[in-house]
Write an enzyme that holds these catalytic residues in place. Structure first.
Site, short mmCIF file in Angstrom:
data_model
loop_
_atom_site.label_atom_id
_atom_site.label_comp_id
_atom_site.label_asym_id
_atom_site.label_seq_id
_atom_site.Cartn_x
_atom_site.Cartn_y
_atom_site.Cartn_z
N THR A 19 0.81 -1.22 0.00
CA THR A 19 0.00 0.00 0.00
C THR A 19 0.84 1.26 0.00
O THR A 19 0.54 2.24 -0.71
CB THR A 19 -0.93 0.01 1.23
OG1 THR A 19 -1.70 -1.21 1.24
CG2 THR A 19 -1.86 1.21 1.20
N ARG A 20 1.92 1.25 0.77
CA ARG A 20 2.75 2.46 0.89
C ARG A 20 3.62 2.71 -0.34
O ARG A 20 4.30 3.73 -0.42
CB ARG A 20 3.63 2.37 2.15
CG ARG A 20 2.84 2.56 3.44
CD ARG A 20 3.77 2.65 4.62
NE ARG A 20 4.36 1.37 4.96
CZ ARG A 20 5.44 1.22 5.73
NH1 ARG A 20 6.07 2.28 6.21
NH2 ARG A 20 5.90 0.00 6.01
N MET A 21 3.57 1.79 -1.32
CA MET A 21 4.27 2.03 -2.58
C MET A 21 3.45 2.96 -3.49
O MET A 21 3.91 3.34 -4.57
CB MET A 21 4.53 0.71 -3.30
CG MET A 21 5.45 -0.25 -2.56
SD MET A 21 7.13 0.38 -2.34
CE MET A 21 7.74 0.37 -4.02
#
Length: 260
Positions: A19-21
């Site tokens: 998700t944090r990509m």
């Protein structure tokens, strides 16, 4: 061709969304210097001559399978994202009845050296451990699980940052999400996991405390270099990993030229 390491089974965690990509692409398919990072982890498993390689897929499972088409791997599927312990539990049917060593690698940690893993495996064998943990000491442990030790200096348990106290967060020794397990002990511990934490997930890290409280030996070995334990969770991590990999390759070429 080198003979397979007859007692080594490598399990690669590759089910995450990343998700944090800031992308819907499965985390392990993000490219590191032109290659999806899952291939770096697979290369390491092959260097170790693993007898079996099991890849746990989940988010975009078909895309990961497509990327690995033609490679000698087996698959387990994590349909729902319920934590790393839940992920490894999906490989339970493939591990049932196995002997030897299960090496668990994170699919988003592409820089770990095979020599570092060989050292971890060696310690695991020598100590006859139920589980062994690859650790590292870092200047900034933000976001990472901390290693808690007892008065004798042995690993007591691993606490994730979200569940850690202020004092525990001040610790610099981290869990790298890299482990060796005795297969039957691993499966027994996985069955005892509960999601009693702030994430509401089944943590693989909790198997360490479970096994220790059962009286089993927990061993550990340090990473040769903290940089190799970089987990790629953000675009910034990816850029950092790319830079370090390029520097390592340059050093290898330079060292080779001096010795030629």
């Amino acid at each position: 061709m080198e003979q397979a390491n007859s007692d080594l089974i490598t399990v690669i965690l590759a089910a995450g969304k990343g998700t944090r990509m800031h992308s819907d692409l499965a985390k392990v398919l993000h490219r590191l210097n032109g290659r999806p990072m899952i291939h770096y982890v697979l290369d390491t498993a092959r260097t170790l001559r693993s007898r079996r390689i099991i890849v746990i897929v989940g988010h975009q499972a078909d895309a990961v399978r497509h990327e690995l088409a033609g490679t000698a791997v087996e698959y387990a599927v994590q349909e729902e994202q319920q934590g790393t312990g839940h992920a490894v539990r999906q490989a339970g049917p493939l591990l049932a009845g196995e002997k030897g060593i299960v090496l668990v690698l994170a699919g988003d940690m592409p820089l770990v050296l095979s020599s570092t893993l060989e050292a971890l495996i060696r310690v695991h064998r020598l100590e006859g451990a139920a589980a062994s943990v690859l650790t590292a000491r870092v200047d900034d442990p933000t976001g990472l699980g901390r290693i808690l030790r007892d008065d004798a200096g042995r690993i007591d348990r691993i606490v994730e940052e979200k569940d850690a106290t202020r004092e525990q967060r001040a610790l610099k020794e981290i869990n790298t999400s890299t482990y060796c397990f005795e297969p039957s002990r691993l499966l027994q511990a996985l069955d005892l996991l509960t999601p009693q934490n702030r994430q509401g997930e089944f943590y693989l890290t909790d198997t360490i405390e479970i096994l220790r409280r059962q009286g089993h030996r927990i061993a550990d070995a340090p990473a040769a270099m903290p940089e190799e334990t970089i987990g790629v969770n953000t675009p910034e991590h990816l850029s950092e990993a790319e830079s370090w990999l390029l520097e390592r390759d340059r050093d290898r070429v330079s060292h080779g030229a001096k010795n030629s």
